[in-house]
Design a protein around this motif. Sequence first.
Motif, PDB file in Angstrom:
ATOM      1  N   ALA A   1      10.054  20.078 -23.907  1.00 10.75           N
ATOM      2  CA  ALA A   1      11.224  19.243 -24.168  1.00 10.75           C
ATOM      3  C   ALA A   1      12.484  20.023 -23.784  1.00 10.75           C
ATOM      4  O   ALA A   1      12.530  21.246 -23.913  1.00 10.75           O
ATOM      5  N   ASN A   2      13.499  19.295 -23.300  1.00  9.13           N
ATOM      6  CA  ASN A   2      14.732  19.974 -22.895  1.00  9.13           C
ATOM      7  C   ASN A   2      15.780  19.910 -24.007  1.00  9.13           C
ATOM      8  O   ASN A   2      15.500  19.442 -25.117  1.00  9.13           O
ATOM      9  N   ARG A   3      16.966  20.365 -23.699  1.00  8.42           N
ATOM     10  CA  ARG A   3      18.013  20.448 -24.724  1.00  8.42           C
ATOM     11  C   ARG A   3      18.371  19.073 -25.264  1.00  8.42           C
ATOM     12  O   ARG A   3      18.602  18.900 -26.461  1.00  8.42           O
ATOM     13  N   GLN A   4      18.433  18.063 -24.379  1.00  5.40           N
ATOM     14  CA  GLN A   4      18.771  16.715 -24.823  1.00  5.40           C
ATOM     15  C   GLN A   4      17.728  16.202 -25.801  1.00  5.40           C
ATOM     16  O   GLN A   4      18.059  15.626 -26.847  1.00  5.40           O
ATOM     17  N   CYS A   5      16.464  16.400 -25.465  1.00  7.87           N
ATOM     18  CA  CYS A   5      15.375  15.959 -26.351  1.00  7.87           C
ATOM     19  C   CYS A   5      15.418  16.735 -27.666  1.00  7.87           C
ATOM     20  O   CYS A   5      15.166  16.175 -28.742  1.00  7.87           O
TER      21      CYS A   5
ATOM     22  N   THR B   1      18.058  17.952 -29.164  1.00  6.55           N
ATOM     23  CA  THR B   1      19.154  17.449 -29.986  1.00  6.55           C
ATOM     24  C   THR B   1      18.753  16.185 -30.729  1.00  6.55           C
ATOM     25  O   THR B   1      18.973  16.049 -31.937  1.00  6.55           O
ATOM     26  N   THR B   2      18.121  15.250 -30.001  1.00  4.25           N
ATOM     27  CA  THR B   2      17.689  13.993 -30.618  1.00  4.25           C
ATOM     28  C   THR B   2      16.613  14.242 -31.661  1.00  4.25           C
ATOM     29  O   THR B   2      16.674  13.713 -32.780  1.00  4.25           O
ATOM     30  N   THR B   3      15.622  15.056 -31.302  1.00  7.41           N
ATOM     31  CA  THR B   3      14.510  15.323 -32.215  1.00  7.41           C
ATOM     32  C   THR B   3      14.986  16.034 -33.473  1.00  7.41           C
ATOM     33  O   THR B   3      14.548  15.721 -34.587  1.00  7.41           O
ATOM     34  N   CYS B   4      15.881  16.984 -33.316  1.00  7.09           N
ATOM     35  CA  CYS B   4      16.389  17.732 -34.466  1.00  7.09           C
ATOM     36  C   CYS B   4      17.107  16.803 -35.433  1.00  7.09           C
ATOM     37  O   CYS B   4      16.892  16.870 -36.663  1.00  7.09           O
ATOM     38  N   ARG B   5      17.936  15.917 -34.918  1.00  5.50           N
ATOM     39  CA  ARG B   5      18.660  14.999 -35.787  1.00  5.50           C
ATOM     40  C   ARG B   5      17.706  14.061 -36.516  1.00  5.50           C
ATOM     41  O   ARG B   5      17.850  13.811 -37.718  1.00  5.50           O
ATOM     42  N   GLN B   6      16.713  13.538 -35.782  1.00  5.15           N
ATOM     43  CA  GLN B   6      15.733  12.658 -36.416  1.00  5.15           C
ATOM     44  C   GLN B   6      14.928  13.400 -37.479  1.00  5.15           C
ATOM     45  O   GLN B   6      14.671  12.868 -38.564  1.00  5.15           O
ATOM     46  N   MET B   7      14.546  14.628 -37.161  1.00  5.12           N
ATOM     47  CA  MET B   7      13.759  15.424 -38.101  1.00  5.12           C
ATOM     48  C   MET B   7      14.568  15.720 -39.362  1.00  5.12           C
ATOM     49  O   MET B   7      14.042  15.669 -40.481  1.00  5.12           O
ATOM     50  N   LEU B   8      15.843  16.025 -39.203  1.00  3.49           N
ATOM     51  CA  LEU B   8      16.698  16.287 -40.357  1.00  3.49           C
ATOM     52  C   LEU B   8      16.869  15.043 -41.221  1.00  3.49           C
ATOM     53  O   LEU B   8      16.871  15.129 -42.456  1.00  3.49           O
TER      54      LEU B   8
ATOM     55  N   GLU C   1      16.401  30.710 -23.145  1.00  4.21           N
ATOM     56  CA  GLU C   1      16.637  30.380 -24.555  1.00  4.21           C
ATOM     57  C   GLU C   1      15.802  29.173 -24.955  1.00  4.21           C
ATOM     58  O   GLU C   1      15.788  28.149 -24.262  1.00  4.21           O
ATOM     59  N   PHE C   2      15.111  29.287 -26.093  1.00  2.73           N
ATOM     60  CA  PHE C   2      14.219  28.238 -26.577  1.00  2.73           C
ATOM     61  C   PHE C   2      14.528  27.922 -28.037  1.00  2.73           C
ATOM     62  O   PHE C   2      15.082  28.752 -28.762  1.00  2.73           O
ATOM     63  N   ALA C   3      14.166  26.707 -28.450  1.00  3.08           N
ATOM     64  CA  ALA C   3      14.327  26.290 -29.840  1.00  3.08           C
ATOM     65  C   ALA C   3      12.957  26.045 -30.451  1.00  3.08           C
ATOM     66  O   ALA C   3      12.042  25.532 -29.784  1.00  3.08           O
ATOM     67  N   ILE C   4      12.807  26.411 -31.713  1.00  2.00           N
ATOM     68  CA  ILE C   4      11.565  26.192 -32.457  1.00  2.00           C
ATOM     69  C   ILE C   4      11.939  25.458 -33.734  1.00  2.00           C
ATOM     70  O   ILE C   4      12.653  26.006 -34.591  1.00  2.00           O
TER      71      ILE C   4
ATOM     72  N   PRO D   1      18.249  22.084 -46.042  1.00  5.21           N
ATOM     73  CA  PRO D   1      19.701  21.847 -46.074  1.00  5.21           C
ATOM     74  C   PRO D   1      20.534  23.069 -46.463  1.00  5.21           C
ATOM     75  O   PRO D   1      21.762  22.984 -46.512  1.00  5.21           O
ATOM     76  N   ASN D   2      19.898  24.194 -46.746  1.00  2.00           N
ATOM     77  CA  ASN D   2      20.615  25.343 -47.292  1.00  2.00           C
ATOM     78  C   ASN D   2      21.704  25.854 -46.351  1.00  2.00           C
ATOM     79  O   ASN D   2      22.831  26.147 -46.778  1.00  2.00           O
ATOM     80  N   ASP D   3      21.386  25.969 -45.040  1.00  2.00           N
ATOM     81  CA  ASP D   3      22.320  26.573 -44.080  1.00  2.00           C
ATOM     82  C   ASP D   3      23.088  25.548 -43.271  1.00  2.00           C
ATOM     83  O   ASP D   3      23.889  25.914 -42.415  1.00  2.00           O
ATOM     84  N   GLY D   4      22.848  24.288 -43.515  1.00  2.00           N
ATOM     85  CA  GLY D   4      23.531  23.222 -42.783  1.00  2.00           C
ATOM     86  C   GLY D   4      22.700  21.957 -42.821  1.00  2.00           C
ATOM     87  O   GLY D   4      21.472  22.019 -42.706  1.00  2.00           O
ATOM     88  N   GLU D   5      23.368  20.830 -42.960  1.00  2.00           N
ATOM     89  CA  GLU D   5      22.647  19.564 -43.040  1.00  2.00           C
ATOM     90  C   GLU D   5      22.630  18.813 -41.719  1.00  2.00           C
ATOM     91  O   GLU D   5      21.784  17.959 -41.501  1.00  2.00           O
ATOM     92  N   SER D   6      23.534  19.136 -40.821  1.00  2.00           N
ATOM     93  CA  SER D   6      23.575  18.474 -39.520  1.00  2.00           C
ATOM     94  C   SER D   6      22.957  19.370 -38.457  1.00  2.00           C
ATOM     95  O   SER D   6      22.799  20.582 -38.656  1.00  2.00           O
ATOM     96  N   GLN D   7      22.638  18.760 -37.325  1.00  2.00           N
ATOM     97  CA  GLN D   7      22.063  19.525 -36.212  1.00  2.00           C
ATOM     98  C   GLN D   7      23.048  20.595 -35.738  1.00  2.00           C
ATOM     99  O   GLN D   7      22.661  21.730 -35.454  1.00  2.00           O
ATOM    100  N   GLU D   8      24.318  20.244 -35.691  1.00  2.00           N
ATOM    101  CA  GLU D   8      25.328  21.187 -35.212  1.00  2.00           C
ATOM    102  C   GLU D   8      25.463  22.384 -36.149  1.00  2.00           C
ATOM    103  O   GLU D   8      25.530  23.534 -35.702  1.00  2.00           O
TER     104      GLU D   8
END
Length: 600
Positions: A182-186, A188-195, A255-258, A302-309
């Motif tokens: 998955a790329n950065r756009q995916c 971003t979307t996945t992270c927000r949905q997961m949160l 750079e990768f996201a997990i 939610p401890n370190d942030g509730e939004s993807q950003e």
Amino acid sequence: MIEPSQVRPSLHGKPAAAQNGAMEPEAVVEIVNRWPSDTEIDFILHALDSAAIVAITDVKGTITFVNRKFVEISGYSEAELIGQNHRMLRSGVHPAEFFRQMYSVIAHGHVWSGEICNRRKDGSLYWVQTTIVPRHSAEGKLDHYVAIRFDITDRKLAENRLIESQAHLKHSLNTDFLTGLANRQCFTTTCRQMLERAARAGEEVYLGILDVDHFKDINDSYGHFTGDKVLCALVDRLRTLESQQVFLARLGGDEFAILVRGLPVEEAVSIFEKVLEQMRAPVPIDGVPHRVSGTIGYAYAPNDGESQEELFKAADIALYAAKSLGRDRYQQFHSSMREEFERKVKLIETIHAGLDRKQFELHYQPLFYAGSGRPPSLEALLRWRHPWHGMMTPTAFFDVFKDPGTAQAVGNFVLDRALADARQFIDRGVKFNKVAVNITAADLANNRFPARLFGALERYGLPPSRVAIEVTEGIFLDADSGSILRDLNELHERGIEIALDDFGTGFASLTHLLSMPFDRIKIDKSFISELEDQPANLAIVQGIIEIVHRLGRLVVAEGVERQSQKEILERLGCDAMQGWLIARALSPQEVETILQRVRY
């Protein structure tokens, strides 16, 4: 035998039948393709027969009538269709529930309309827009179904192609072209949905940001094609960790996201540990195993942030902290890191602004050669004339040099300013041997430092013999040592003097004495400061001088501040000294005046 002109099809009633009640095939054949009479109803039936695919079944689905178009599209002959159940045409595309709902509608006497995919005799599929009309007997009993169909295969194929194209486009927009992750756009979307899902379920979401350590060195040393192969090899390993709870994405470059959700903290952290283990396994480069490592910074919601950003920023700060601790590790975000990170970011911004506003300058500390008659060399030392804090040395802002961009920007300034000052010293008749410039891993990181140095020498009209390069052992820990040695060898072969600075404070000094093309070593001031009082220091300094002299190189003592230290070093045969006893760091304007008063 019935003549064609005597037969009238009954699409709204029972078809022509033999005396025993069963339709004779001959009668059906005569019904199909006959020319209509002049009556209005016959013309309507003929028009319908010409345009539509028509079939009649009994309530059990047994085919009792088909027209010519039905025969043509199905590929079966009329004789093969009559008497067979309509299920013989099923394609398998529709689930059983589709037909249960359809039969429920028509069995209650209602008209059903929809799209059906059927299978031809040759196995190919075709689509028909279908309307099924129940037919009731005079007694009101449901006894037949009339199905009128229109071929929509071309339209459905076009729709399917469009759907496939849209799916391919969506996949392309959400997939990294190189690795297939998955790329950065995916992300971003996945992270927000997961949160959002985690917030509803009361779960925690962990975000780790992974950097491949010193990946730029691989690209610079072996080329981007090899670098891409290394990334793909690493991703193939990391994919084994993907699951419903673990999502991986490539954010760009190395750079990768997990993303990890629905797992307790111990298991989430173990995922990061496994990632680093997978990274450490050697990767073959040109047939030779090459060790690769990675660094991870992670935070959790939610401890370190509730939004993807917010979560991404916290993980990025943790990654920065992990790199400053030495890489090849993972580091959890702590709130205290945010203040420290913001301080460093602000300082970096201020440094770049200071470079633009010409707040930085160089001072020069002389290095005197004992009894040689040679004029002193001048070590260029960075100074920041800060508008609020006054004159600052690099120790006040040393941690920002861990930022490669800042270190390289400052390094470019130091090199250019030192050579410009050297040109002015020569033009003013100042007697000096060489100008020494300290360089860092950031200077050597792009494999273009030799070209940059010799280009600057040519620009200022200076020979290589007027320049010395000082390096510390730290550069061998922060970058590819093979690449650095190649650059240093090139500099040495072309007449640039190489000095190993702060000798004795690293982990492999003696190894570097054998492998590095140095001309002189500088004993760190920590050994000189207690030279008179600590026998161990005296023994170490004496041993270093003897070893380096046996190798045919020069020794410089740093931090000489007392006459007693100077006398001991002279007795031990130290070749050169530097320190406040001899001369402090001088501004360019002071260099000429001070050197004229000093005897050497």
